[in-house]
Design an enzyme around this catalytic site. Structure first.
Site, PDB file in Angstrom:
ATOM      1  N   ASP A 184       0.817  -1.212   0.000  1.00  0.00           N
ATOM      2  CA  ASP A 184       0.000   0.000   0.000  1.00  0.00           C
ATOM      3  C   ASP A 184       0.849   1.261   0.000  1.00  0.00           C
ATOM      4  OD1 ASP A 184       0.952  -0.228   2.643  1.00  0.00           O
ATOM      5  OD2 ASP A 184      -0.949  -1.046   3.346  1.00  0.00           O
ATOM      6  N   GLU A 233      -9.747  -2.087   5.260  1.00  0.00           N
ATOM      7  CA  GLU A 233     -10.415  -1.784   6.511  1.00  0.00           C
ATOM      8  C   GLU A 233     -11.653  -2.662   6.707  1.00  0.00           C
ATOM      9  OE1 GLU A 233      -8.841   0.056   8.507  1.00  0.00           O
ATOM     10  OE2 GLU A 233      -8.558   2.130   7.865  1.00  0.00           O
ATOM     11  N   ASN A 255      -7.630  -2.747  14.395  1.00  0.00           N
ATOM     12  CA  ASN A 255      -9.002  -3.088  14.021  1.00  0.00           C
ATOM     13  C   ASN A 255      -9.063  -4.312  13.105  1.00  0.00           C
ATOM     14  OD1 ASN A 255      -8.079  -2.072  11.583  1.00  0.00           O
ATOM     15  ND2 ASN A 255      -9.546  -0.380  11.462  1.00  0.00           N
TER      16      ASN A 255
END
EC number: 3.5.99.6
Length: 242
Positions: free
Chosen positions: A67, A143, A136
């Site tokens: 990324d 995400e 998370n």
């Protein structure tokens, strides 16, 4: 999954470095999938030491990073190209023309995503993909969401992700709001995945990833479907796993 918990940092980084070095020794033209963040830094530094001792060479290898931030200049100290140069590329014999990081400043980000996927399709899949995990449960910048993209795509970073990365920037306002990330589908195509996790703040995420249900609300849990995953944990990250 093969899960290993280490009581000291030395064994953690040496084991991770040995996995990469062993691959390059058996397959000098290996395709490496690389990650940024705090967890892999020690492994990269150990690989640099091994290179200087003549124990490993990157001369024929190629690499694809997961990324990159959108809109951050490539020479910005917190760009992921700068990170890789600082911690690995500038210190080993890898050909920089065969190191690939998504272009977060491309004029057409959709085209950049397609181009990155085409390169991966042509040269890949990765023989070994290094991953970290977000608090998370994100991998790359995939995400938690109701669904996940398979290919490279632009993602809006969640507030908790930006807050976690704010320590690298002057303020939260300076943290980019978007990134380009390799998709989960591309990640799962890797022949082997090495998940590096350090810190007690990641303990809940790693427990959910390796012991919880497979769900897009914890993207790392999809690694349970892969046949060859090695998980390296320090004491803090592995505190909730036996």
């Amino acid at each position: 999954m093969n899960i290993f918990k280490f009581q000291n940092d030395e064994d953690f980084v040496q084991t991770g470095a040995n996995l990469v070095a062993s691959l390059l020794q058996s397959n000098p033209k290996a395709v490496l999938g690389l990650a940024t963040g705090s967890s892999p830094i020690g492994v990269y530094e150990r690989l640099v030491k091994m290179y200087r001792k003549g124990l490993v060479s990157f001369a024929k290898a190629s690499s694809y990073n997961l990324d990159e931030y959108v809109g951050l200049p490539v020479d910005h100290p917190e760009s992921y190209r700068s990170f890789m140069n600082k911690h690995l590329f500038d210190h080993v014999d890898i050909d920089l023309s065969r190191t690939h990081v998504p272009d977060g400043n491309a004029g057409n980000l959709a085209d950049e995503c397609l181009t990155y996927d085409k390169m991966l399709e042509k040269e890949g899949p990765a023989d070994l993909q290094i991953l970290g995990i977000g608090s998370n449960g994100h991998i790359g910048f995939n995400e938690p969401d109701a669904s996940l993209s398979s290919g490279t795509h632009v993602v809006d970073l969640l507030p908790e992700t930006r807050e976690a990365n704010a320590r690298f920037f002057p303020s939260l306002a300076d943290v980019p709001r978007q990134a380009i990330t390799m998709g989960v589908g591309s990640i799962l195509k890797a022949r082997q995945i090495v998940l590096l996790v350090r810190g007690a703040e990641k303990a809940e995420a790693i427990r959910n990833a390796v012991k919880g249900p497979i769900t897009t609300q914890c993207p790392a849990s999809l690694l349970q479907s892969h046949p060859n995953v090695v998980v390296l944990l320090d004491e803090g990250a592995g505190q909730w796993l036996k």
